[in-house]
Design an enzyme around this catalytic site. Sequence first.
Site, PDB file in Angstrom:
ATOM      1  N   ASP A 178       1.030  -1.198   0.143  1.00 47.82           N
ATOM      2  CA  ASP A 178       0.109  -0.076  -0.062  1.00 47.82           C
ATOM      3  C   ASP A 178       0.710   1.403  -0.068  1.00 47.82           C
ATOM      4  O   ASP A 178       0.415   2.322  -0.015  1.00 47.82           O
ATOM      5  CB  ASP A 178      -0.949   0.154   1.374  1.00 47.82           C
ATOM      6  CG  ASP A 178      -2.162  -0.732   1.075  1.00 47.82           C
ATOM      7  OD1 ASP A 178      -2.272  -1.391   0.068  1.00 47.82           O
ATOM      8  OD2 ASP A 178      -2.727  -0.955   2.199  1.00 47.82           O
TER       9      ASP A 178
ATOM     10  N   ASP B  42     -10.846  25.828 -40.556  1.00 48.05           N
ATOM     11  CA  ASP B  42     -10.240  24.633 -39.982  1.00 48.05           C
ATOM     12  C   ASP B  42     -11.334  23.888 -38.997  1.00 48.05           C
ATOM     13  O   ASP B  42     -11.454  22.798 -38.805  1.00 48.05           O
ATOM     14  CB  ASP B  42      -9.034  25.020 -39.247  1.00 48.05           C
ATOM     15  CG  ASP B  42      -7.793  25.229 -40.364  1.00 48.05           C
ATOM     16  OD1 ASP B  42      -7.751  24.678 -41.141  1.00 48.05           O
ATOM     17  OD2 ASP B  42      -7.133  26.177 -40.207  1.00 48.05           O
TER      18      ASP B  42
ATOM     19  N   GLY C 171      -8.286  15.292 -43.000  1.00 51.92           N
ATOM     20  CA  GLY C 171      -9.144  14.853 -43.878  1.00 51.92           C
ATOM     21  C   GLY C 171      -8.407  14.214 -44.757  1.00 51.92           C
ATOM     22  O   GLY C 171      -8.553  12.757 -45.047  1.00 51.92           O
ATOM     23  N   MET C 172      -7.254  14.682 -45.442  1.00 51.60           N
ATOM     24  CA  MET C 172      -6.656  14.212 -46.724  1.00 51.60           C
ATOM     25  C   MET C 172      -5.437  13.205 -46.243  1.00 51.60           C
ATOM     26  O   MET C 172      -4.846  12.673 -46.832  1.00 51.60           O
ATOM     27  CB  MET C 172      -6.020  15.419 -47.460  1.00 51.60           C
ATOM     28  CG  MET C 172      -7.335  15.908 -48.240  1.00 51.60           C
ATOM     29  SD  MET C 172      -8.125  15.045 -49.462  1.00 51.60           S
ATOM     30  CE  MET C 172      -6.659  14.675 -50.779  1.00 51.60           C
TER      31      MET C 172
END
EC number: 1.3.7.7
Length: 508
Positions: free
Chosen positions: A36, A294, A429-430
């Site tokens: 512990d 964006d 995205g691309m």
Amino acid sequence: MKLAYWMYAGPAHIGTLRVASSFQNVHAIMHAPLGDDYFNVMRSMLERERDFTPVTASIVDRHVLARGSQEKVVENITRKDKEEKPDLILLTPTCTSSILQEDLQNFVDRASIESNSDVILADVNHYRVNELQAADRTLEQVVRYYIQKANKQGNLNLTKSKTPSANIIGIFTLGFHHQHDCREIRRLFQDLGIEINEIIPEGNSVNNLKNLPRAWFNFIPYREIGLMTAKYLEKEFQMPYIANIPMGIVDTATCIREIQKIVSTLQKPMDFESYIDKQTRFVSQAAWFSRSIDCQNLTGKKAIVFGDGTHAAYMTKILAREMGIRVACAGTYCKHDAHWFREEVQEYCDEVLITDDHTEVGNMIARIEPAAIFGTQMERHIGKRLDIPCGVISAPVHIQNFPLGYRPFLGYEGANQIADLVYNSFTLGMEDHLLEIFGGHDTKEVITKSLSTNSDLTWSADGLNELKKIPGFVRGKIKRNTEKFARENGINEITVEVMYAAKEALNT
């Protein structure tokens, strides 16, 4: 108690130790068996500090079990009193040592006679509360103790400061970006002409707690830890408190207006509207970014948010209100604050999840298949296995979320940091298309992403080749649907034929 390999909030004694090690010149004695006592290692590894963790473990071993703990605990307290000369020694058991049902208050009373330091037993039920609740309770207990002590000695500072001032309550060691947030709050208050009275507990002395009533109001940056202390001070000294966290452009403005309202009732009216307008329109980049092309590309994308109550609730509101991102599910592991969380997020998300079971969170993420996740270190692991990007917005976290650079989450600079985190978490995205088209040099193999650690499926060579031809942004979804179809139909190897069969089954 339950056995788990991952916990969002640790056991109660960790919260108590965080309070003790946040104060200056406070020492904690942990009455615990071996196993512990990992707090020292954890804090030394994660916190970027040069001082030693002021925690001593009073180990429960076979000798203690045979003779009782009193002699050993009292000896450890008096020894540390002589060696360290702390202002306060805080004794805490753990959930394991609590099973012994010993009268630790009696040990504290006896040790107090022989010690020059103040000695307190942490008043926490280790079976019923978690790390955050225990930290909240322990901080309130320490503040109450020193307020009452100063009151008896007649040196409690009840004279209000001449200029508007505030206490910041709840900046802790091992907190998620707490040091950065504290700097940003101080800067915000300085801009508003508000003096900082005391910041507790991080870096402060318990001897300064008698000065808390000097402030005009208390500011609580995170509702998980500090709210009990604020309510105690409100009850005792009629001190108002602000628990509306300045996270995101909208809520930062709301918080400033709340400060304006409190300050204006205690002295001549103040107007911070021009400051809010200037910061929102010209200084902070987040408001401008949310209107840029964006950010508009992210509109309607699905996200999942999970974390502690404060960060998960405010992150949900930022995504939905300020960025137009659809929050498919917002969740928290703070089950004790479930009512407040639901009230905050229910109009900004499709569904709400209250759980401290990471497998439930993982299954929910696999079912919804979001474009991005905003969660803890665990959601980051889940995201990697499912090929879903994840931004870390809440504790528990690992070393990479204790940055050396300045990265607050609160205030106007925090809004900039969050905007960056959100935008960088989504796959551009691309990006995947370009890798697919021009990636002849790319040696990355498509691997099975699953929450199951023992996958019973194999992909044939022609199946993998067919999978590679599928655009990256839908590949994961098609792969999971195909594997689900294969399992339901008892198929062990996935070929091209199985893929087409799965597609037909899905369309019917």
